[in-house]
Write a protein that holds these residues in place. Sequence first.
Motif, PDB file in Angstrom:
ATOM      1  N   LEU A 138      -4.983 -24.755  11.299  1.00 20.63           N
ATOM      2  CA  LEU A 138      -5.980 -25.155  12.304  1.00 20.63           C
ATOM      3  C   LEU A 138      -7.355 -24.658  11.873  1.00 20.63           C
ATOM      4  O   LEU A 138      -7.880 -23.682  12.408  1.00 20.63           O
ATOM      5  CB  LEU A 138      -5.602 -24.567  13.669  1.00 20.63           C
ATOM      6  N   PRO A 139      -7.972 -25.338  10.877  1.00 26.00           N
ATOM      7  CA  PRO A 139      -9.254 -24.844  10.364  1.00 26.00           C
ATOM      8  C   PRO A 139     -10.349 -24.831  11.428  1.00 26.00           C
ATOM      9  O   PRO A 139     -11.260 -24.018  11.332  1.00 26.00           O
ATOM     10  CB  PRO A 139      -9.584 -25.796   9.210  1.00 26.00           C
ATOM     11  N   GLU A 140     -10.274 -25.712  12.415  1.00 23.76           N
ATOM     12  CA  GLU A 140     -11.259 -25.656  13.501  1.00 23.76           C
ATOM     13  C   GLU A 140     -10.646 -24.878  14.644  1.00 23.76           C
ATOM     14  O   GLU A 140      -9.891 -25.426  15.466  1.00 23.76           O
ATOM     15  CB  GLU A 140     -11.659 -27.072  13.931  1.00 23.76           C
ATOM     16  N   GLY A 184      -4.534 -19.746  27.283  1.00 22.40           N
ATOM     17  CA  GLY A 184      -4.902 -20.920  28.072  1.00 22.40           C
ATOM     18  C   GLY A 184      -5.827 -21.878  27.332  1.00 22.40           C
ATOM     19  O   GLY A 184      -6.216 -22.905  27.869  1.00 22.40           O
ATOM     20  N   VAL A 257      -8.291 -26.768  17.566  1.00 23.68           N
ATOM     21  CA  VAL A 257      -8.390 -28.121  18.109  1.00 23.68           C
ATOM     22  C   VAL A 257      -8.110 -29.098  16.980  1.00 23.68           C
ATOM     23  O   VAL A 257      -8.572 -28.908  15.858  1.00 23.68           O
ATOM     24  CB  VAL A 257      -9.803 -28.361  18.693  1.00 23.68           C
ATOM     25  N   THR A 258      -7.332 -30.149  17.287  1.00 29.01           N
ATOM     26  CA  THR A 258      -7.123 -31.227  16.314  1.00 29.01           C
ATOM     27  C   THR A 258      -7.496 -32.548  16.974  1.00 29.01           C
ATOM     28  O   THR A 258      -7.586 -32.631  18.203  1.00 29.01           O
ATOM     29  CB  THR A 258      -5.658 -31.310  15.835  1.00 29.01           C
ATOM     30  N   GLY A 259      -7.704 -33.577  16.120  1.00 25.67           N
ATOM     31  CA  GLY A 259      -7.971 -34.926  16.622  1.00 25.67           C
ATOM     32  C   GLY A 259      -9.147 -34.965  17.565  1.00 25.67           C
ATOM     33  O   GLY A 259     -10.146 -34.265  17.381  1.00 25.67           O
ATOM     34  N   GLU A 260      -9.042 -35.760  18.605  1.00 31.12           N
ATOM     35  CA  GLU A 260     -10.152 -35.903  19.562  1.00 31.12           C
ATOM     36  C   GLU A 260     -10.384 -34.576  20.265  1.00 31.12           C
ATOM     37  O   GLU A 260     -11.424 -33.973  20.166  1.00 31.12           O
ATOM     38  CB  GLU A 260      -9.863 -37.025  20.572  1.00 31.12           C
ATOM     39  N   ASN A 261      -9.364 -34.080  20.934  1.00 25.98           N
ATOM     40  CA  ASN A 261      -9.564 -32.835  21.674  1.00 25.98           C
ATOM     41  C   ASN A 261      -8.232 -32.208  22.088  1.00 25.98           C
ATOM     42  O   ASN A 261      -8.042 -31.821  23.226  1.00 25.98           O
ATOM     43  CB  ASN A 261     -10.431 -33.106  22.913  1.00 25.98           C
ATOM     44  N   SER A 262      -7.298 -32.132  21.143  1.00 28.59           N
ATOM     45  CA  SER A 262      -6.000 -31.540  21.454  1.00 28.59           C
ATOM     46  C   SER A 262      -6.049 -30.048  21.148  1.00 28.59           C
ATOM     47  O   SER A 262      -6.316 -29.657  20.014  1.00 28.59           O
ATOM     48  CB  SER A 262      -4.899 -32.176  20.603  1.00 28.59           C
ATOM     49  N   THR A 263      -5.782 -29.225  22.149  1.00 35.79           N
ATOM     50  CA  THR A 263      -5.737 -27.778  21.929  1.00 35.79           C
ATOM     51  C   THR A 263      -4.354 -27.414  21.381  1.00 35.79           C
ATOM     52  O   THR A 263      -3.331 -27.835  21.917  1.00 35.79           O
ATOM     53  CB  THR A 263      -5.994 -27.028  23.245  1.00 35.79           C
ATOM     54  N   GLN A 264      -4.351 -26.640  20.293  1.00 40.23           N
ATOM     55  CA  GLN A 264      -3.090 -26.271  19.642  1.00 40.23           C
ATOM     56  C   GLN A 264      -3.091 -24.755  19.492  1.00 40.23           C
ATOM     57  O   GLN A 264      -4.020 -24.193  18.925  1.00 40.23           O
ATOM     58  CB  GLN A 264      -2.995 -26.917  18.258  1.00 40.23           C
ATOM     59  N   ILE A 265      -2.044 -24.099  19.997  1.00 38.68           N
ATOM     60  CA  ILE A 265      -2.031 -22.645  19.961  1.00 38.68           C
ATOM     61  C   ILE A 265      -0.817 -22.111  19.210  1.00 38.68           C
ATOM     62  O   ILE A 265       0.325 -22.496  19.474  1.00 38.68           O
ATOM     63  CB  ILE A 265      -2.105 -22.083  21.393  1.00 38.68           C
TER      64      ILE A 265
ATOM     65  N   LYS B  21      -6.685 -37.672  10.724  1.00 38.25           N
ATOM     66  CA  LYS B  21      -7.601 -36.800  11.463  1.00 38.25           C
ATOM     67  C   LYS B  21      -7.653 -35.402  10.856  1.00 38.25           C
ATOM     68  O   LYS B  21      -8.721 -34.786  10.768  1.00 38.25           O
ATOM     69  CB  LYS B  21      -7.163 -36.691  12.936  1.00 38.25           C
ATOM     70  N   GLN B  25     -10.784 -32.419   8.787  1.00 40.53           N
ATOM     71  CA  GLN B  25     -11.101 -31.014   9.070  1.00 40.53           C
ATOM     72  C   GLN B  25     -11.023 -30.145   7.816  1.00 40.53           C
ATOM     73  O   GLN B  25     -11.231 -28.933   7.893  1.00 40.53           O
ATOM     74  CB  GLN B  25     -10.126 -30.467  10.123  1.00 40.53           C
ATOM     75  N   LYS B 271       2.158 -23.749  21.339  1.00 37.90           N
ATOM     76  CA  LYS B 271       1.867 -24.513  22.558  1.00 37.90           C
ATOM     77  C   LYS B 271       0.945 -25.633  22.135  1.00 37.90           C
ATOM     78  O   LYS B 271      -0.233 -25.405  21.843  1.00 37.90           O
ATOM     79  CB  LYS B 271       1.195 -23.605  23.594  1.00 37.90           C
ATOM     80  N   LEU B 272       1.485 -26.832  22.055  1.00 36.90           N
ATOM     81  CA  LEU B 272       0.794 -27.935  21.393  1.00 36.90           C
ATOM     82  C   LEU B 272       0.450 -29.059  22.358  1.00 36.90           C
ATOM     83  O   LEU B 272       1.344 -29.613  23.013  1.00 36.90           O
ATOM     84  CB  LEU B 272       1.685 -28.498  20.271  1.00 36.90           C
ATOM     85  N   ASP B 273      -0.817 -29.418  22.425  1.00 34.28           N
ATOM     86  CA  ASP B 273      -1.210 -30.607  23.198  1.00 34.28           C
ATOM     87  C   ASP B 273      -0.708 -31.868  22.521  1.00 34.28           C
ATOM     88  O   ASP B 273      -0.379 -32.844  23.172  1.00 34.28           O
ATOM     89  CB  ASP B 273      -2.744 -30.704  23.286  1.00 34.28           C
ATOM     90  N   GLU B 277      -0.120 -34.505  15.943  1.00 41.22           N
ATOM     91  CA  GLU B 277      -1.322 -33.988  15.272  1.00 41.22           C
ATOM     92  C   GLU B 277      -1.083 -32.616  14.665  1.00 41.22           C
ATOM     93  O   GLU B 277      -1.613 -32.287  13.605  1.00 41.22           O
ATOM     94  CB  GLU B 277      -2.505 -33.918  16.254  1.00 41.22           C
ATOM     95  N   PHE B 278      -0.279 -31.786  15.341  1.00 38.09           N
ATOM     96  CA  PHE B 278       0.004 -30.457  14.776  1.00 38.09           C
ATOM     97  C   PHE B 278       0.880 -30.583  13.535  1.00 38.09           C
ATOM     98  O   PHE B 278       0.595 -29.970  12.493  1.00 38.09           O
ATOM     99  CB  PHE B 278       0.680 -29.552  15.813  1.00 38.09           C
TER     100      PHE B 278
END
Lengths: 325, 325
Positions: A138-140, A184, A257-265, B21, B25, B271-273, B277-278
């Motif tokens: 997740l570089p960003e 979160g 964040v990946t793609g448009e705006n997917s939060t990945q943790i 996508k 990055q 925890k992936l949106d 993409e992940f």
Amino acid sequence: MPSNIKVGIVGYGNLGRGVEKAIKQNSDIELVAVFSRRQPSDVAAASGVVHISEVEKYKGEIDVMILCGGSATDLPEQGPELAALFNTVDSFDTHAKIPEYFERVNAAAEKGGNVSVISTGWDPGLFSLNRLLGEAILPEGKEYTFWGKGVSQGHSDAIRRVPGVKNGVQYTIPVESAVERVRGGENPELTTKEKHLRECYVVAEEGADLKRIENEIKEMPNYFADYETTVHFISEDELKQNHSAMPHGGTVLRSGVTGENSTQIIEFGLKLDSNPEFTASVLVAYARAAYKLSKAGQSGAKTVFDIPFGLLSPKSPEQLRKELL
Amino acid sequence: MPSNIKVGIVGYGNLGRGVEKAIKQNSDIELVAVFSRRQPSDVAAASGVVHISEVEKYKGEIDVMILCGGSATDLPEQGPELAALFNTVDSFDTHAKIPEYFERVNAAAEKGGNVSVISTGWDPGLFSLNRLLGEAILPEGKEYTFWGKGVSQGHSDAIRRVPGVKNGVQYTIPVESAVERVRGGENPELTTKEKHLRECYVVAEEGADLKRIENEIKEMPNYFADYETTVHFISEDELKQNHSAMPHGGTVLRSGVTGENSTQIIEFGLKLDSNPEFTASVLVAYARAAYKLSKAGQSGAKTVFDIPFGLLSPKSPEQLRKELL
């Protein structure tokens, strides 16, 4: 049946004793001797104890030396010295000096034709691996390391240097609300002090001014001044009974964040009843890797970043693919 | 300035679009073309689209092919075929068939002098790495994998095969109390069904018998019968609006014991949106590793177990030691 990996332990403090216990859980690894600077007769190890001055005689008999000395004075000397003679593994953890230590161990290990795994354990070690993984995938994003709940040796020492303090233990505690904000996906800006609380258990000398001690601790620059710090005065007995274990742990989080705006943790966490025993278990797994790399003809210093996980396991690559992939 | 790594994408579904996508990055990686079985003019990719039949012409122009087809029919064919021509990375995830797939890809890749990273992503992939790590460091212990909350494609398909069902989505949800028991060091015996709940959102055809549909779903052997399953009937609009994202995640826990009786817990969680993409981001990081391994003269099939984390990063080993160890 492959022959056992023969290891030695250098240094017999908490970490060395932890390695001795960890070896018993790994049937492919065999302890040959414990090396100590103390008189061997003074060292109460279950295994044979040898004076460190005799270590060179074990060349050819020991596959990997597990160095259990401290990072301040032991390892800077022993690391390069022993890397010239044996494959080694250590837990050198002075982050700022790792590049310099790497170069010195690397030169010695290459000259001796040995493999030396430096700076393993959990931080540096497993936490470092997860920092790298998070950044690469997740570089960003942002990385967060929280430590604790656990005993910080450096902060406990600082407490004990305050006049009127007989004994003391300091716990570093992650701020749960900060962890939850990261989980979160908020991506907050957090300084180390916003991420951690400091809790001190202090045994005062008889008649000492408790208010002064509490203030001196809370106002100590670098160590406590910028943190939310609590000080509890307790008896020596209470300290021995409730605060002599060495728990620790922590969490590495990457929020990206990946793609448009997917939060990945991505989250990696440890909850350890015994910090030295866990570090010891990591050292033993990396001793196995050092042995395999050496058998494969490699030499020089390595870190956790250079070592595939497959080498940590006693299982064959075929077995790993079948059972664990 | 090192030259960019030139990659191609084979297959342009959710995963292929995710890779497109993810590449944006990573400034050291450059997309050359997307390869598809469809007519290139029918594929709405931002990049150049080429018919898969032309792929051989790109030999020498593409450093790594990222295979984004499915594990059921695409990869068993494309994996070995393309491994003979290019370095490849894929996310083959039929666990039981991995050993066989590995052998076929390995033979092709070795013959072609290429490196092929198979079965990467998060499970198999990052979860597998953590299963191995936990077992190697804490040999006396138990491993627990919890999946979710996330959409299971297989279970969603099963719902949609029930007569009277127009559309449906199934979420796999970890049982929070079971996760907490493991985190607490209880080391419970837990079957997959004790670890997960199944929640179904179903769009029924007009006039269909909802009670019958609910029963048929809940009693479906293997998929639902042994699980605590809930069925919610919703409108097609509601399904589109609230259930068309592809979240997923899960947790790998290792609960072990060291020394006398110290409980040690290692936890890795995601925890992936967006699941695709992940997975795509993982594939891109491993494409970088495949490239570096190939440049270093290696060939054959590799899994995540064979690849040091350092190769996943665009940073040099010196930089990694300085910044991340």
